[in-house]
Design an enzyme around this catalytic site. Structure first.
Site, PDB file in Angstrom:
ATOM      1  N   SER A 207     -16.219  12.481   7.338  1.00 28.11           N
ATOM      2  CA  SER A 207     -14.844  11.910   7.392  1.00 28.11           C
ATOM      3  C   SER A 207     -14.210  11.273   8.643  1.00 28.11           C
ATOM      4  O   SER A 207     -13.578  10.266   8.585  1.00 28.11           O
ATOM      5  CB  SER A 207     -13.811  12.980   6.823  1.00 28.11           C
ATOM      6  OG  SER A 207     -13.749  14.144   7.392  1.00 28.11           O
ATOM      7  N   HIS A 235     -15.177  10.946   0.210  1.00 26.90           N
ATOM      8  CA  HIS A 235     -15.121   9.441   1.101  1.00 26.90           C
ATOM      9  C   HIS A 235     -16.219   8.626   0.413  1.00 26.90           C
ATOM     10  O   HIS A 235     -16.438   7.567   0.949  1.00 26.90           O
ATOM     11  CB  HIS A 235     -15.219   9.359   2.446  1.00 26.90           C
ATOM     12  CG  HIS A 235     -14.086  10.236   3.189  1.00 26.90           C
ATOM     13  ND1 HIS A 235     -12.855   9.694   3.317  1.00 26.90           N
ATOM     14  CD2 HIS A 235     -13.925  11.551   3.498  1.00 26.90           C
ATOM     15  CE1 HIS A 235     -12.015  10.463   3.819  1.00 26.90           C
ATOM     16  NE2 HIS A 235     -12.763  11.597   4.001  1.00 26.90           N
ATOM     17  N   LYS A 265      -8.636   9.852  -2.959  1.00 19.86           N
ATOM     18  CA  LYS A 265      -8.784   8.708  -1.914  1.00 19.86           C
ATOM     19  C   LYS A 265      -8.829   7.375  -2.910  1.00 19.86           C
ATOM     20  O   LYS A 265      -7.858   6.666  -3.260  1.00 19.86           O
ATOM     21  CB  LYS A 265     -10.006   9.367  -1.235  1.00 19.86           C
ATOM     22  CG  LYS A 265      -9.553  10.668  -0.376  1.00 19.86           C
ATOM     23  CD  LYS A 265     -10.491  10.888   0.696  1.00 19.86           C
ATOM     24  CE  LYS A 265     -10.350  12.310   1.138  1.00 19.86           C
ATOM     25  NZ  LYS A 265      -8.945  12.614   1.544  1.00 19.86           N
TER      26      LYS A 265
HETATM   27  C1  PLP Z   1     -14.742  15.346   3.334  1.00 15.65           C
HETATM   28  C2  PLP Z   1     -13.301  15.779   2.648  1.00 15.65           C
HETATM   29  N1  PLP Z   1     -13.569  16.770   1.757  1.00 15.65           N
HETATM   30  C3  PLP Z   1     -12.407  17.224   1.174  1.00 15.65           C
HETATM   31  C4  PLP Z   1     -11.177  16.640   1.451  1.00 15.65           C
HETATM   32  C5  PLP Z   1      -9.864  17.093   0.756  1.00 15.65           C
HETATM   33  O1  PLP Z   1      -9.444  16.302  -0.284  1.00 15.65           O
HETATM   34  P1  PLP Z   1      -8.055  16.175  -0.909  1.00 15.65           P
HETATM   35  O2  PLP Z   1      -7.279  15.473   0.118  1.00 15.65           O
HETATM   36  O3  PLP Z   1      -8.305  15.624  -2.165  1.00 15.65           O
HETATM   37  O4  PLP Z   1      -7.394  17.502  -0.912  1.00 15.65           O
HETATM   38  C6  PLP Z   1     -10.966  15.597   2.382  1.00 15.65           C
HETATM   39  C7  PLP Z   1      -9.744  14.976   2.500  1.00 15.65           C
HETATM   40  O5  PLP Z   1      -8.604  15.204   2.405  1.00 15.65           O
HETATM   41  C8  PLP Z   1     -12.170  15.128   2.884  1.00 15.65           C
HETATM   42  O6  PLP Z   1     -11.975  14.308   3.839  1.00 15.65           O
END
Ligand code: PLP
Length: 414
Positions: A207, A235, A265
């Site tokens: 990320s 992502h 996202k």
């Molecule tokens: C790699 C990754 N996994 C999980 C999440 C969590 O997802 P959510 O925003 O839907 O809680 C994020 C970012 O928020 C992320 O960048």
């Protein structure tokens, strides 16, 4: 309130964050998520959104969500296993499974909850987890909650991963041998034996760096060592592969055993999911605490996520438009002499190093009408502060060219 006691818990941490430029504040944005937003009354190009396909802004999708609110009301009223499970939840899960090419899927309220709830349900203290050093915080928190023994391998370093698995197996064998010796001393040799259980877990797209996990090699290693493979496509969904189906489509290879994703996202709604075999999904419905012990997402949110995913399915050209923008922007940055990695995701890191400098550059750019956040410790390692640009399918080449020029100018002056 006893302010002195609150100080014991909070004061040092806040002062330290201020002193080392990692203090965080909220930015006030007074317009909806889109490729341009309004900040302090000023029109600003947004190069910071995870809404990669800019679906939060599509009229027919906004209308579909509004209609779903009118049909299903504002909230779900209960947990999924009590009264919260409504038609949109079932339809969403069915479609996620189809979109991801899996037998079944389960929706969570967030991607964070999907990671935490999946890892902590699958693994417990006698298990071994192999985790990339740049994995997302929600993976790390899931591992902590599971109490499994965690081996952190070097970022995307497959040789280091294999070494870690071999070390874990040797440790397990030594432990099992001493445990069975103790049991046989007690005349109870058959009890207590359990198999080696290992889980490799990795972001699909990292990320803060935008690079990809090596899925073909991970699949080979998982098979060779008899461990489970889980990838987090937060992502990757809607971004990678010709039709946005993710990492396996990108590499044209098999799927991981456990695929986690988010609906917040590129899908531009809210929620997370896990896709995989029917048995995996039934297991999570029974054992995942962040699925069981929480109120279901609002049915209108599930309906919106479903509608948005269907839109992605019907519009692969939008995914292509995003990819085209990423290439254009990276080329433009390089033309101005900036070093940017070869990226196939929509995340483009511009490494600055020093936290204070990264903040200054980000603030100057924001004053010039370009929003790219400075990412600092603890989100990335100390001294690895960066501007993290993320693109949308709807950015125009003109505004991307202008933004690249402004970034290069501000960097050269700071
Ligand atoms: C790699 C990754 N996994 C999980 C999440 C969590 O997802 P959510 O925003 O839907 O809680 C994020 C970012 O928020 C992320 O960048």
């Amino acid at each position: 309130m006893n302010e002195q006691i609150l100080d014991f818990f909070t004061k040092d941490a806040l002062e330290a964050a201020r002193a080392n430029n990692t203090y965080r504040t909220l930015r006030h944005i007074s317009s909806p998520e889109a490729s341009h937003v309004t900040i302090a009354g000023k029109d600003t190009v947004l190069l910071a959104s995870n809404s990669y396909l800019d679906l939060a802004n599509v009229s027919e999708l906004k209308q579909a969500m509004a209609d779903a609110v009118l049909e299903w009301g504002t909230g779900s009223g209960g947990a999924r296993l009590t009264t919260g499970n409504k038609t949109p939840h079932d339809e969403l899960e069915e479609f996620i499974a189809k979109f991801k090419g899996e037998e079944a899927a389960i929706a969570f309220n967030t991607g964070y909850m999907a990671n935490v709830g999946t890892i902590s349900a699958l693994c417990s203290k006698n298990d071994f987890i192999f985790s990339d050093e740049l994995n997302h915080a929600s993976i790390i928190d899931g591992i902590r909650l599971s109490r499994a023994k965690c081996f952190v391998y070097k970022h995307n370093d497959m040789a280091d991963l294999e070494r870690a698995i071999e070390t874990a197996k040797a440790e397990f064998l030594a432990q099992s041998a001493s445990a069975s010796a103790a049991l046989s001393d007690a005349g109870n040799a058959k009890q207590g034996a359990h198999p080696f259980r290992g889980l490799i877990v990795t972001d699909a797209v990292f990320s803060m760096d935008g690079d990809l996990a090596n899925l073909p090699e991970l699949l080979r290693i998982a098979k060779a060592h008899g461990v489970l493979l889980m990838i987090d496509e937060a992502h990757a969904t809607g971004v990678l592969g010709r039709t946005g189906r993710g990492l396996a489509e990108h590499y044209n290879c098999e799927h991981a055993d456990v695929t986690v994703g988010t609906l917040s996202k590129a899908v531009a709604a809210e929620g997370g999911f896990v896709a995989g075999s029917k048995q995996l999904i039934e297991f999570l419905k029974n054992k995942s605490r962040s699925f069981i012990f929480t109120t279901a997402m609002a049915p209108a949110v599930a309906a919106a996520a479903l509608r948005n995913l269907q839109f992605i399915d019907a519009h692969p050209e939008r995914v292509q438009q995003l990819r085209d923008n990423v290439k254009f922007f990276c080329d433009a940055l390089r033309l101005h002499g900036l070093q940017v990695p070869q990226t196939e995701s929509a995340i483009i890191p511009i490494i600055i190093g020093d936290e204070a400098k990264a903040l200054r550059i980000s603030e100057t750019l924001q004053n010039e009408g370009v929003l790219i956040p400075a990412i600092r410790y603890p989100t990335v390692a100390k001294g690895q502060a960066r501007l993290r640009a993320s693109l949308m399918a709807t950015h125009t080449h003109e505004e991307l060219a202008l933004a690249a020029k402004e970034i290069a100018e501000v960097l050269s002056k700071t």
